[in-house]
Design a protein around this motif. Sequence first.
Motif, PDB file in Angstrom:
ATOM      1  N   VAL A 179      45.274  46.463  50.737  1.00 34.25           N
ATOM      2  CA  VAL A 179      44.956  45.055  51.013  1.00 34.25           C
ATOM      3  C   VAL A 179      45.513  44.191  49.887  1.00 34.25           C
ATOM      4  O   VAL A 179      46.126  43.143  50.135  1.00 34.25           O
ATOM      5  CB  VAL A 179      43.433  44.840  51.193  1.00 34.25           C
ATOM      6  N   ALA A 180      45.337  44.620  48.649  1.00 31.43           N
ATOM      7  CA  ALA A 180      45.848  43.866  47.500  1.00 31.43           C
ATOM      8  C   ALA A 180      47.371  43.748  47.556  1.00 31.43           C
ATOM      9  O   ALA A 180      47.923  42.691  47.236  1.00 31.43           O
ATOM     10  CB  ALA A 180      45.407  44.532  46.201  1.00 31.43           C
ATOM     11  N   ALA A 181      48.052  44.816  47.970  1.00 31.60           N
ATOM     12  CA  ALA A 181      49.512  44.767  48.094  1.00 31.60           C
ATOM     13  C   ALA A 181      49.919  43.710  49.119  1.00 31.60           C
ATOM     14  O   ALA A 181      50.857  42.941  48.884  1.00 31.60           O
ATOM     15  CB  ALA A 181      50.054  46.140  48.487  1.00 31.60           C
ATOM     16  N   GLY A 182      49.220  43.658  50.243  1.00 35.66           N
ATOM     17  CA  GLY A 182      49.510  42.657  51.261  1.00 35.66           C
ATOM     18  C   GLY A 182      49.134  41.253  50.826  1.00 35.66           C
ATOM     19  O   GLY A 182      49.833  40.283  51.117  1.00 35.66           O
ATOM     20  N   TYR A 183      48.051  41.162  50.083  1.00 36.28           N
ATOM     21  CA  TYR A 183      47.546  39.869  49.612  1.00 36.28           C
ATOM     22  C   TYR A 183      48.407  39.317  48.470  1.00 36.28           C
ATOM     23  O   TYR A 183      48.483  38.122  48.265  1.00 36.28           O
ATOM     24  CB  TYR A 183      46.092  40.033  49.163  1.00 36.28           C
ATOM     25  N   GLY A 184      49.013  40.236  47.713  1.00 35.70           N
ATOM     26  CA  GLY A 184      49.858  39.825  46.602  1.00 35.70           C
ATOM     27  C   GLY A 184      49.102  39.543  45.327  1.00 35.70           C
ATOM     28  O   GLY A 184      49.604  38.866  44.429  1.00 35.70           O
ATOM     29  N   ALA A 185      47.891  40.057  45.231  1.00 28.28           N
ATOM     30  CA  ALA A 185      47.079  39.871  44.018  1.00 28.28           C
ATOM     31  C   ALA A 185      46.105  41.030  43.897  1.00 28.28           C
ATOM     32  O   ALA A 185      45.710  41.635  44.901  1.00 28.28           O
ATOM     33  CB  ALA A 185      46.304  38.544  44.088  1.00 28.28           C
ATOM     34  N   ALA A 186      45.731  41.317  42.683  1.00 35.00           N
ATOM     35  CA  ALA A 186      44.780  42.407  42.433  1.00 35.00           C
ATOM     36  C   ALA A 186      43.414  42.067  43.023  1.00 35.00           C
ATOM     37  O   ALA A 186      43.011  40.897  43.064  1.00 35.00           O
ATOM     38  CB  ALA A 186      44.649  42.651  40.938  1.00 35.00           C
ATOM     39  N   ILE A 187      42.740  43.099  43.474  1.00 35.87           N
ATOM     40  CA  ILE A 187      41.359  42.972  43.935  1.00 35.87           C
ATOM     41  C   ILE A 187      40.547  43.899  43.048  1.00 35.87           C
ATOM     42  O   ILE A 187      40.761  45.106  43.048  1.00 35.87           O
ATOM     43  CB  ILE A 187      41.222  43.367  45.423  1.00 35.87           C
ATOM     44  N   ASP A 188      39.661  43.315  42.266  1.00 30.22           N
ATOM     45  CA  ASP A 188      38.930  44.075  41.254  1.00 30.22           C
ATOM     46  C   ASP A 188      37.436  44.044  41.561  1.00 30.22           C
ATOM     47  O   ASP A 188      36.708  43.188  41.064  1.00 30.22           O
ATOM     48  CB  ASP A 188      39.213  43.488  39.873  1.00 30.22           C
ATOM     49  N   PRO A 189      36.972  44.989  42.384  1.00 30.01           N
ATOM     50  CA  PRO A 189      35.551  44.965  42.772  1.00 30.01           C
ATOM     51  C   PRO A 189      34.635  45.565  41.721  1.00 30.01           C
ATOM     52  O   PRO A 189      35.070  46.306  40.841  1.00 30.01           O
ATOM     53  CB  PRO A 189      35.543  45.839  44.032  1.00 30.01           C
ATOM     54  N   ALA A 190      33.369  45.266  41.869  1.00 24.74           N
ATOM     55  CA  ALA A 190      32.322  46.022  41.189  1.00 24.74           C
ATOM     56  C   ALA A 190      32.085  47.236  42.083  1.00 24.74           C
ATOM     57  O   ALA A 190      31.834  47.090  43.277  1.00 24.74           O
ATOM     58  CB  ALA A 190      31.053  45.185  41.065  1.00 24.74           C
ATOM     59  N   TRP A 191      32.223  48.434  41.537  1.00 26.80           N
ATOM     60  CA  TRP A 191      32.024  49.656  42.325  1.00 26.80           C
ATOM     61  C   TRP A 191      30.542  49.954  42.381  1.00 26.80           C
ATOM     62  O   TRP A 191      29.874  49.960  41.355  1.00 26.80           O
ATOM     63  CB  TRP A 191      32.783  50.825  41.695  1.00 26.80           C
ATOM     64  N   ASP A 192      30.037  50.183  43.576  1.00 27.44           N
ATOM     65  CA  ASP A 192      28.609  50.431  43.752  1.00 27.44           C
ATOM     66  C   ASP A 192      28.420  51.615  44.696  1.00 27.44           C
ATOM     67  O   ASP A 192      28.718  51.514  45.884  1.00 27.44           O
ATOM     68  CB  ASP A 192      27.923  49.180  44.311  1.00 27.44           C
ATOM     69  N   LYS A 193      27.935  52.726  44.159  1.00 27.46           N
ATOM     70  CA  LYS A 193      27.747  53.944  44.953  1.00 27.46           C
ATOM     71  C   LYS A 193      26.792  53.738  46.122  1.00 27.46           C
ATOM     72  O   LYS A 193      26.846  54.469  47.098  1.00 27.46           O
ATOM     73  CB  LYS A 193      27.249  55.088  44.078  1.00 27.46           C
ATOM     74  N   ARG A 194      25.940  52.739  46.042  1.00 19.92           N
ATOM     75  CA  ARG A 194      25.009  52.484  47.147  1.00 19.92           C
ATOM     76  C   ARG A 194      25.744  52.105  48.428  1.00 19.92           C
ATOM     77  O   ARG A 194      25.209  52.269  49.525  1.00 19.92           O
ATOM     78  CB  ARG A 194      24.015  51.382  46.783  1.00 19.92           C
ATOM     79  N   LEU A 195      26.971  51.601  48.319  1.00 21.25           N
ATOM     80  CA  LEU A 195      27.720  51.195  49.514  1.00 21.25           C
ATOM     81  C   LEU A 195      28.325  52.376  50.265  1.00 21.25           C
ATOM     82  O   LEU A 195      28.739  52.222  51.413  1.00 21.25           O
ATOM     83  CB  LEU A 195      28.818  50.201  49.154  1.00 21.25           C
ATOM     84  N   TYR A 196      28.384  53.553  49.643  1.00 16.79           N
ATOM     85  CA  TYR A 196      28.929  54.718  50.322  1.00 16.79           C
ATOM     86  C   TYR A 196      27.977  55.121  51.441  1.00 16.79           C
ATOM     87  O   TYR A 196      26.844  55.515  51.190  1.00 16.79           O
ATOM     88  CB  TYR A 196      29.144  55.871  49.347  1.00 16.79           C
ATOM     89  N   LEU A 197      28.434  54.965  52.684  1.00 18.60           N
ATOM     90  CA  LEU A 197      27.658  55.278  53.890  1.00 18.60           C
ATOM     91  C   LEU A 197      26.295  54.586  53.909  1.00 18.60           C
ATOM     92  O   LEU A 197      25.313  55.118  54.429  1.00 18.60           O
ATOM     93  CB  LEU A 197      27.497  56.799  54.048  1.00 18.60           C
ATOM     94  N   ALA A 198      26.239  53.369  53.368  1.00 14.71           N
ATOM     95  CA  ALA A 198      24.987  52.615  53.267  1.00 14.71           C
ATOM     96  C   ALA A 198      24.483  52.142  54.625  1.00 14.71           C
ATOM     97  O   ALA A 198      25.256  51.841  55.525  1.00 14.71           O
ATOM     98  CB  ALA A 198      25.194  51.399  52.366  1.00 14.71           C
ATOM     99  N   SER A 199      23.174  52.044  54.728  1.00 16.96           N
ATOM    100  CA  SER A 199      22.536  51.455  55.911  1.00 16.96           C
ATOM    101  C   SER A 199      22.632  49.938  55.823  1.00 16.96           C
ATOM    102  O   SER A 199      22.907  49.369  54.757  1.00 16.96           O
ATOM    103  CB  SER A 199      21.069  51.865  55.970  1.00 16.96           C
TER     104      SER A 199
END
Length: 179
Positions: free
Chosen positions: A66-86
Amino acid sequence: MKTLTLLRHAKSGWDDPVARDFDRPLNAKGRKAAEVVGRHLKGLELGFDHIVASPARRVVETIAEVAAGYGAAIDPAWDKRLYLASAVTLLDVARETPRDADRLLMIGHNPGLEDFVLMLMAGGDPTLVAAAEAKYPTATVAELTFAVDHWADVAAAAGTLTRFIRPRDLDPALGPGEE
């Protein structure tokens, strides 16, 4: 007004022999779809004040494309809770967003993201709502707005669906059954 954008990871490689689901990579179609979505987000001039993402490999690779297509870095906060989250966990994470952020991007997995959109929607363009209710495909972007001042006030059945962008809407070759 708060704007929540949700991005489901792109299509992953089920035929890749990985020991853990967490480590599954994108396939070629997924990489292409993510880049196309990134270009579209750039064309819409969408920006985000805060980004939170699952650290699963397929999400990390989706973000890179997505960043390559957008042309800018995407720097998220990584949160393990989002892995397969309800949906409930996703709501908890959204409610923790800093008060000064007006545009939140969350990147994760189904079925949680689809359930989250359905839980939050109170309405929107009927065509978008119908598409969201039918299926939340890989690399799809959903955007909801909330008439609240604080993320802590985001609630079920309080959002307006303003965008539902599927890769196949941007490039028919990215539709189901196409490789």
